[in-house]
Scaffold this active site. Sequence first.
Site, PDB file in Angstrom:
ATOM      1  N   GLU A 199       0.872  -1.168   0.000  1.00 20.94           N
ATOM      2  CA  GLU A 199       0.000   0.000   0.000  1.00 20.94           C
ATOM      3  C   GLU A 199       0.912   1.222   0.000  1.00 20.94           C
ATOM      4  OE1 GLU A 199      -3.476   2.002   2.779  1.00 20.94           O
ATOM      5  OE2 GLU A 199      -2.731   0.019   3.310  1.00 20.94           O
ATOM      6  N   ARG A 206       5.268 -13.008   9.822  1.00 16.39           N
ATOM      7  CA  ARG A 206       5.938 -11.723   9.609  1.00 16.39           C
ATOM      8  C   ARG A 206       7.357 -11.775  10.156  1.00 16.39           C
ATOM      9  NH1 ARG A 206       2.105  -7.481   9.092  1.00 16.39           N
ATOM     10  NH2 ARG A 206       3.616  -5.891   9.649  1.00 16.39           N
ATOM     11  N   LYS A 252       4.512   0.668   9.553  1.00 16.41           N
ATOM     12  CA  LYS A 252       4.603   1.951   8.840  1.00 16.41           C
ATOM     13  C   LYS A 252       4.023   3.091   9.660  1.00 16.41           C
ATOM     14  CE  LYS A 252       3.079   0.169   4.931  1.00 16.41           C
ATOM     15  NZ  LYS A 252       2.506  -0.017   3.600  1.00 16.41           N
TER      16      LYS A 252
HETATM   17  P1  ATP Z   1       2.651  -2.147   8.071  1.00 17.15           P
HETATM   18  O1  ATP Z   1       2.012  -2.968   9.144  1.00 17.15           O
HETATM   19  O2  ATP Z   1       4.056  -1.818   8.322  1.00 17.15           O
HETATM   20  O3  ATP Z   1       1.838  -0.952   7.674  1.00 17.15           O
HETATM   21  P2  ATP Z   1       1.473  -3.533   5.921  1.00 17.15           P
HETATM   22  O4  ATP Z   1       1.348  -4.998   5.993  1.00 17.15           O
HETATM   23  O5  ATP Z   1       0.245  -2.740   6.159  1.00 17.15           O
HETATM   24  O6  ATP Z   1       2.678  -3.116   6.822  1.00 17.15           O
HETATM   25  P3  ATP Z   1       1.594  -3.396   3.103  1.00 17.15           P
HETATM   26  O7  ATP Z   1       2.064  -2.293   2.259  1.00 17.15           O
HETATM   27  O8  ATP Z   1       0.142  -3.710   3.098  1.00 17.15           O
HETATM   28  O9  ATP Z   1       2.062  -3.057   4.570  1.00 17.15           O
HETATM   29  O10 ATP Z   1       2.456  -4.703   2.872  1.00 17.15           O
HETATM   30  C1  ATP Z   1       2.815  -5.233   1.638  1.00 17.15           C
HETATM   31  C2  ATP Z   1       3.187  -6.679   1.840  1.00 17.15           C
HETATM   32  O11 ATP Z   1       4.264  -6.790   2.750  1.00 17.15           O
HETATM   33  C3  ATP Z   1       2.016  -7.459   2.415  1.00 17.15           C
HETATM   34  O12 ATP Z   1       1.871  -8.638   1.645  1.00 17.15           O
HETATM   35  C4  ATP Z   1       2.452  -7.759   3.814  1.00 17.15           C
HETATM   36  O13 ATP Z   1       1.972  -9.012   4.222  1.00 17.15           O
HETATM   37  C5  ATP Z   1       3.970  -7.761   3.727  1.00 17.15           C
HETATM   38  N1  ATP Z   1       4.590  -7.412   5.004  1.00 17.15           N
HETATM   39  C6  ATP Z   1       4.365  -6.318   5.742  1.00 17.15           C
HETATM   40  N2  ATP Z   1       5.057  -6.361   6.894  1.00 17.15           N
HETATM   41  C7  ATP Z   1       5.756  -7.513   6.892  1.00 17.15           C
HETATM   42  C8  ATP Z   1       6.661  -8.151   7.808  1.00 17.15           C
HETATM   43  N3  ATP Z   1       7.001  -7.588   8.970  1.00 17.15           N
HETATM   44  N4  ATP Z   1       7.190  -9.341   7.456  1.00 17.15           N
HETATM   45  C9  ATP Z   1       6.872  -9.908   6.287  1.00 17.15           C
HETATM   46  N5  ATP Z   1       6.027  -9.379   5.391  1.00 17.15           N
HETATM   47  C10 ATP Z   1       5.472  -8.192   5.673  1.00 17.15           C
HETATM   48 MG    MG Z   2      -1.545  -3.339   4.804  1.00 20.29          MG
END
Ligand code: ATP
Ligand code: MG
Length: 559
Positions: free
Chosen positions: A35, A261, A271
């Site tokens: 995102e 994760r 984020k």
């Molecule tokens: P955040 O919680 O930091 O906002 P998010 O999951 O909302 O992260 P996205 O931009 O939606 O951020 O993530 C893109 C991809 O990265 C998703 O498929 C998510 O599952 C993966 N991802 C995010 N954080 C991690 C992590 N700590 N370890 C592995 N994969 C991750």
């Molecule tokens: Mg997300």
Amino acid sequence: MSTEVTKPANFIRNIIDADLASGKHQSVQTRFPPEPNGFLHVGHAKSICINFGFAQDYQGQCNLRFDDTNPAKEETAYAKAIAADVEWLGFEWSGEIRHAADYFDQLYHFAEELIQKGLAYVDQLSADEMRAYRGTLVEPGKNSPFRDRPVEENLSLFRQMKAGDFEDGAMALRAKIDMASPNMNMRDPVIYRIKRQHHIRTGDKWCIYPTYDFTHCISDAIEGVTHSLCTLEFEDHRPLYDWVLDNISIECHPQQIEFSRLNLEHTITSKRKLNQLVVGNYVEGWDDPRMPTISGMRRRGFPAAAIRDFVLRTGVTKKVHTVEMSLLENSVRENLGENAPRAMAVLRPLKITITNYPGDKVEELNAPNHPQDESMGSRSIYFTKEIYIDQADFRESANKKYKRLVTGKSVRLRNAYVITCDEAIKDAEGNIIELHCSYDPDTLGKNPEGYKPKGVIHWVSAAQSKKAKVRLYDRLFNTPNPGAAEDFLTTINPDSLEILEDARVEMSLADAKPEDVFQFEREGYFCADRYEHKDGQLVFNRCVTLRDSWAKIEAKGSA
Ligand code: ATP
Ligand code: MG
């Protein structure tokens, strides 16, 4: 690298192997779906390495798709930074960058299909009412009074929603699944909401936007994704992912597979929280070298290959765990130990006058760029009457364990001569401001006759060196799990940055290009700053120390 290291067995690889063997799929198609609402962090690096990595291993393809269903939060600057990070990490997406917004027309069409099949309805409950009707984990929900509208009425209301006939939030389109489902995600989830918001890609064309759950599975299917790899928090969404695809006219049905994760000690992988650090000026931006963002690690001097190696070592599992920062730092050390040329830099200079060396002489000496790798060549360093050593490398008196310079004792200058300290010169307050030493001309590349120097220290010539600004970075948080603290901002390490304005570096470092990384002998690995390092203003960031100094502190703390 051997294939065993690059392709370790794990449960996802087993699934892919089985799907290829059974003929379910002929090739592998994955996607990385960030995102664009912030910079990518080390956790995303894991997701990138997994999605692009599997595609690479099976000669398949991986798409980069921006999940831009939330128009309020998305920013072009983030999207640009994300694409740059993926490239820098060493991956190439297939074709053009995709956007969930590219599929808004198709998504709308599939929503109408669900309505026509009696599987979606327009609800007029308020947000509060909807919540109350939803039930709880232990109580089933209640059907909305609008649940059984006739198809024609739903269709016409949905079209009116799209046309902008209703206020934001006045109605929503919901999937008609099961209000008594033990899985809350299946209790008639909202799939479209009214939201008058400008969208970067579609402008003001839409005043209704699809929800993430509805969008994600359909976007995957449109792109022909075979394995939709995501993190564990989506496990409970999988039944909905499957329900949507089972009930619309689309051939492709990707398999969603969840993995755990990546959580890293002493840092934060959210984020939202990283944004708080930026907005609150606790750091100098998303790419501050202390940030666990990909661009922060890059600016710190972590090689992309070291980050990939680290991710590989953390494995692909469903087990929730937190890895130690030292695992990442060790991957960095290992990579740089092999690849970073050596150089000499004096971080806190103490002047030495070599009393028996001619005042106008500049002697060119040769120093190897890597002690184990001759192919990395050598460079010239310059010996002169006035030199600098580090303040920490001199003591007026010391015991035998101190293997550096002491008054009356001798030490070898790395790649040069053995010197003996004759006198420490002090100012009126008794601070040492300079040393008078003598050198032994017969010690270049050979041991002195009749005495033994205490050790080897690094140095630079006073005249034949350059001034540099050196930034020493340490961990941003004092506690292993800052995310668990009531207010993570209170766990920030106040000493995470020390700036040395007057360091001296050897002449050859004047040619360093931004992002070049060196081992400053005996000090650590340092990277020429990506933005600030330039001709006439040398700026180096410490990537990592030579050894893990936190291991000692933590061992002491727990003793
Ligand atoms: P955040 O919680 O930091 O906002 P998010 O999951 O909302 O992260 P996205 O931009 O939606 O951020 O993530 C893109 C991809 O990265 C998703 O498929 C998510 O599952 C993966 N991802 C995010 N954080 C991690 C992590 N700590 N370890 C592995 N994969 C991750
Ligand atoms: Mg997300």
